[in-house]
Design a protein around this motif. Structure first.
Motif, PDB file in Angstrom:
ATOM      1  N   THR A  11       0.877  -1.067  -0.024  1.00 20.10           N
ATOM      2  CA  THR A  11       0.023  -0.153  -0.008  1.00 20.10           C
ATOM      3  C   THR A  11       0.841   1.082   0.058  1.00 20.10           C
ATOM      4  OG1 THR A  11      -0.180   0.150   2.471  1.00 20.10           O
ATOM      5  CG2 THR A  11      -1.884  -1.312   1.219  1.00 20.10           C
ATOM      6  N   VAL A 258      -0.752   3.356   9.750  1.00 20.50           N
ATOM      7  CA  VAL A 258       0.658   3.178  10.220  1.00 20.50           C
ATOM      8  C   VAL A 258       1.119   4.092  11.428  1.00 20.50           C
ATOM      9  CG1 VAL A 258       1.857   2.854   7.841  1.00 20.50           C
ATOM     10  CG2 VAL A 258       1.476   5.473   8.917  1.00 20.50           C
ATOM     11  N   SER A 259       0.292   4.898  12.029  1.00 20.29           N
ATOM     12  CA  SER A 259       0.419   5.343  13.279  1.00 20.29           C
ATOM     13  C   SER A 259      -0.709   5.936  13.991  1.00 20.29           C
ATOM     14  CB  SER A 259       1.315   6.785  12.965  1.00 20.29           C
ATOM     15  OG  SER A 259       1.620   7.694  13.988  1.00 20.29           O
ATOM     16  N   HIS A 260      -0.624   5.904  15.235  1.00 18.19           N
ATOM     17  CA  HIS A 260      -1.634   6.432  16.005  1.00 18.19           C
ATOM     18  C   HIS A 260      -1.345   7.910  16.668  1.00 18.19           C
ATOM     19  CE1 HIS A 260      -3.947   2.392  16.926  1.00 18.19           C
ATOM     20  NE2 HIS A 260      -4.109   2.890  15.837  1.00 18.19           N
ATOM     21  N   HIS A 261      -2.219   8.648  16.883  1.00 19.91           N
ATOM     22  CA  HIS A 261      -1.761   9.882  17.747  1.00 19.91           C
ATOM     23  C   HIS A 261      -2.920   9.718  18.687  1.00 19.91           C
ATOM     24  CE1 HIS A 261      -0.963  13.975  18.475  1.00 19.91           C
ATOM     25  NE2 HIS A 261       0.210  14.226  17.538  1.00 19.91           N
ATOM     26  N   ARG A 262      -2.350   9.971  19.908  1.00 20.84           N
ATOM     27  CA  ARG A 262      -2.985   9.669  21.285  1.00 20.84           C
ATOM     28  C   ARG A 262      -4.147  10.963  21.206  1.00 20.84           C
ATOM     29  NH1 ARG A 262       1.027   9.208  26.217  1.00 20.84           N
ATOM     30  NH2 ARG A 262       1.355  11.204  25.484  1.00 20.84           N
ATOM     31  N   HIS A 270      -6.424  10.733  16.535  1.00 26.79           N
ATOM     32  CA  HIS A 270      -6.608  10.368  15.121  1.00 26.79           C
ATOM     33  C   HIS A 270      -5.497   9.316  14.730  1.00 26.79           C
ATOM     34  CE1 HIS A 270      -3.333  13.875  15.144  1.00 26.79           C
ATOM     35  NE2 HIS A 270      -2.668  12.784  14.427  1.00 26.79           N
ATOM     36  N   LEU A 272      -3.042   7.633  11.373  1.00 25.50           N
ATOM     37  CA  LEU A 272      -2.411   8.067  10.122  1.00 25.50           C
ATOM     38  C   LEU A 272      -2.694   6.924   8.823  1.00 25.50           C
ATOM     39  CD1 LEU A 272       0.932  10.017  10.773  1.00 25.50           C
ATOM     40  CD2 LEU A 272      -1.349  10.757  10.089  1.00 25.50           C
ATOM     41  N   LEU A 273      -2.962   7.074   7.686  1.00 25.78           N
ATOM     42  CA  LEU A 273      -2.945   6.200   6.758  1.00 25.78           C
ATOM     43  C   LEU A 273      -1.489   6.409   5.875  1.00 25.78           C
ATOM     44  CD1 LEU A 273      -6.764   6.045   5.665  1.00 25.78           C
ATOM     45  CD2 LEU A 273      -5.222   3.957   6.639  1.00 25.78           C
ATOM     46  N   ASP A 274      -0.970   5.652   5.132  1.00 26.80           N
ATOM     47  CA  ASP A 274       0.070   5.676   4.394  1.00 26.80           C
ATOM     48  C   ASP A 274      -0.178   6.195   2.782  1.00 26.80           C
ATOM     49  OD1 ASP A 274      -1.053   3.420   3.135  1.00 26.80           O
ATOM     50  OD2 ASP A 274       0.877   2.180   3.437  1.00 26.80           O
ATOM     51  N   ARG A 323      -2.924  -0.633  14.140  1.00 23.92           N
ATOM     52  CA  ARG A 323      -1.812  -0.293  13.250  1.00 23.92           C
ATOM     53  C   ARG A 323      -1.526  -1.628  12.349  1.00 23.92           C
ATOM     54  NH1 ARG A 323      -0.118   1.372  18.023  1.00 23.92           N
ATOM     55  NH2 ARG A 323       0.686   3.637  18.103  1.00 23.92           N
ATOM     56  N   GLY A 324      -1.333  -1.298  10.986  1.00 26.92           N
ATOM     57  CA  GLY A 324      -1.433  -2.736  10.059  1.00 26.92           C
ATOM     58  C   GLY A 324      -2.812  -2.801   9.389  1.00 26.92           C
ATOM     59  N   ARG A 326      -5.795  -2.431   7.003  1.00 29.94           N
ATOM     60  CA  ARG A 326      -5.804  -1.962   5.731  1.00 29.94           C
ATOM     61  C   ARG A 326      -7.383  -1.407   5.599  1.00 29.94           C
ATOM     62  NH1 ARG A 326      -2.357  -5.088   1.231  1.00 29.94           N
ATOM     63  NH2 ARG A 326      -0.315  -5.038   2.524  1.00 29.94           N
TER      64      ARG A 326
END
Lengths: 365, 365
Positions: A11, A258-262, A270, A272-274, A323-324, A326
């Motif tokens: 992806t 790919v990432s979580h924001h606390r 929120h 993040l998607l790649d 995370r991970g 899709r």
């Protein structure tokens, strides 16, 4: 969630649902046939010869493109009737290319001034009569095109220069806003009717009158030909305009969390998607809810977009997807993502069944 | 006007001024050398191995990239030290690619959670120690990255999983707004200092501390390495932020005036250029004056952008440039146009002297 996206492709990637694509192509072909108007789909949306072939097989009279380069790709793939719906400025190099195109296909180009018609004829030289022209009208989008009352004057200048004038066209692009499609369709009807009357008064034969954006395509009554593009795939703009619902959206971008924001006190978290602007494009209309939508999560909002990150605001109180995971992103404006990849994956029954090259990608000139 | 743009290339096309490019590369190399910090330029801006070679020859310690695909292109071109400054989610397929990369170059990747570090180590298997990791910090941009106080925790988890932790990094992206570069630089200093202290307390050796956006690159005092990207070309955003003036802008899009729109009572006229979002990109910050700038006409405004049209508002009372005139457009955000073309033209002394392939174009994954 992983299982809803076929393949273990890296992806982000562009995936096309073959069943939905075919259904969209069939539906527009049937609707235009029932109304007795010709369908000439705009191929700048997909840039893919395999999709053009499906459109032609369903009854399209030919294709619309935006550039000489796109025309070259589709003519090379065997398309025999191509309208370059753009007010080209044709110098000698572009004239040479148009002449070569006209030797293998029926080519029509747009003109919106006596000056550009004269330059076109000069650059075509003895082949001026081999390229048809249509006069572009400004029906309310206020981009290119002349006022409908001025169309006959441009047509007369073009004919005098040796060009073969076959009609008029307009893009009612002001249809791309909530509540505007029917207004834009009425404006298109008025502009095409007035231009047709002007052409008749100057002795031109029955004119081809070409119109139609995806939002307004089936609302007008004057055009003899329609040029919608986005209808093959749909996108978040059409979804939010109410033109094409999420069940008919055929193109999505598969992306990975790919990432979580606390979350901070009182605020939702929120993630993040790649997938960023380098695959989704960064078009965002003033009325859009975000930088695209998640197909299966209409309550989520893509609140920011970087080149390789989409920031997704998740409903407060709901756990963020791991995370991970899709997810499928529906781009705001589907003409851009297709132009950002070399290849799309074709999906049916949960499996990648084919890969199509975006053959006209980047053909801007 | 035609004579200011070299070549009779079809428009739109991307042109790079070789003298300005080299001057920009030299200036940043000198500035970072004078400050005693390493320079690791972000290659997502140019995606061109020839430009990477110039940066390395000027003293860059290596490159920064955003994706594994970009790393593959530059490693293939012989670059020996590459940092993928992105919080990758690494599955087994991506792990295989990283292992192959690590066999030919020194590879560092970003992590911003214990989960992603663990997934990375698992996918690398026995090769976990061959890929270095840096912990990503959120220094105020609020996109990816952990709070600086949490960096040591992620580092400990990564080390426990078998990864080699070499430092921390942050992207102070909130520098991209008027008045913000110095604030962002201070935030970066604070985040990097706190993270370094945390890493020291956990027993990690002297850390690589990487920071720096183009607007803030030379304002901080803590980073041991800077990763600016846009500085090689400049763009309309940097022009309007005051970071890079029009005399240093090295990349423009050559475009042709194709249509005039009549002025109506009291309103200035506008004209259309044949460069739209499919070559300029459609990024537009809230504080931008338009969708790009005209290099030689700073008073003009690009007020609308379609896929193949830029609508240029011209100062009231001034005659519009004739159809066929070629003008230079400075894109708002230069990382996007480079990703939309397969090739750029290299210009020196008014002539096209070379063509470079955008080798990493579209390498989103």
């Amino acid at each position: 969630m992983d299982t809803t996206i076929p393949g273990n492709e890296p992806t982000p990637s562009v995936q096309i649902d073959a069943d939905r694509l075919e259904a969209n192509i069939t539906a527009m072909a049937s609707s235009t046939r029932a109304r007795g108007v010709a369908l000439r789909p705009h191929a700048k949306t997909h840039k893919i010869p395999e999709i053009a072939a499906l459109q032609l097989a369903a009854g399209a009279v030919g294709l619309t493109v935006a550039t000489v380069g796109e025309a070259e790709v589709f003519a090379g793939a065997g398309v025999e009737d191509i309208f370059i719906a753009y007010p080209l400025w044709v110098d000698s190099a572009k004239g040479d290319r148009l002449r070569r195109l006209a030797a293998v296909a029926r080519i029509t180009v747009g003109v919106d001034s006596a000056e550009s018609a004269t330059a076109l004829a000069r650059s075509l030289g003895a082949a001026a009569g081999e390229v048809a022209v249509r006069v572009e009208l400004d029906s309310g989008h206020h981009r290119s095109g002349v006022a409908s009352g001025d169309a006959a004057g441009v047509a007369v200048a073009a004919a005098k220069a040796g060009l073969r004038v076959t009609g008029a066209f307009t893009f009612p692009g002001h249809s791309y806003a909530p509540g505007m499609p029917s207004t834009a369709a009425r404006d298109e009807d008025k502009a095409l009717s007035q231009a047709a009357a002007g052409l008749r008064a100057e002795g031109f034969a029955a004119a081809e009158l070409s119109g139609g954006s995806t939002p307004s395509a089936l609302m007008g009554g004057t055009a003899t030909e329609l040029r919608p593009g986005v209808y093959v795939f749909g996108d978040a703009q059409q979804w939010e305009l109410g033109t094409i619902g999420p069940d008919n959206i055929a193109l999505t971008v598969a992306a990975t969390v790919v990432s979580h924001h606390r979350s901070t006190a009182g605020e939702p978290g929120h993630f993040l998607l790649d997938a960023g602007s380098k695959i989704l494009g960064s078009d965002r209309a003033a009325w859009a809810t975000g930088y695209g939508r998640l197909l299966e999560h209409p309550e989520a909002r893509i609140v920011a977009l970087s080149e390789h990150h989409a920031t997704v605001q998740w409903p407060a109180g709901e756990p963020l997807p791991a995370r991970g995971t899709r997810l499928r992103v529906v781009p705001n404006h589907v003409c851009l993502p297709v132009n950002l990849v070399d290849e799309v994956q074709v999906v049916r029954d949960g499996a990648v069944i084919d890969r199509w090259a975006v053959a006209a990608r980047g053909r801007n000139s």
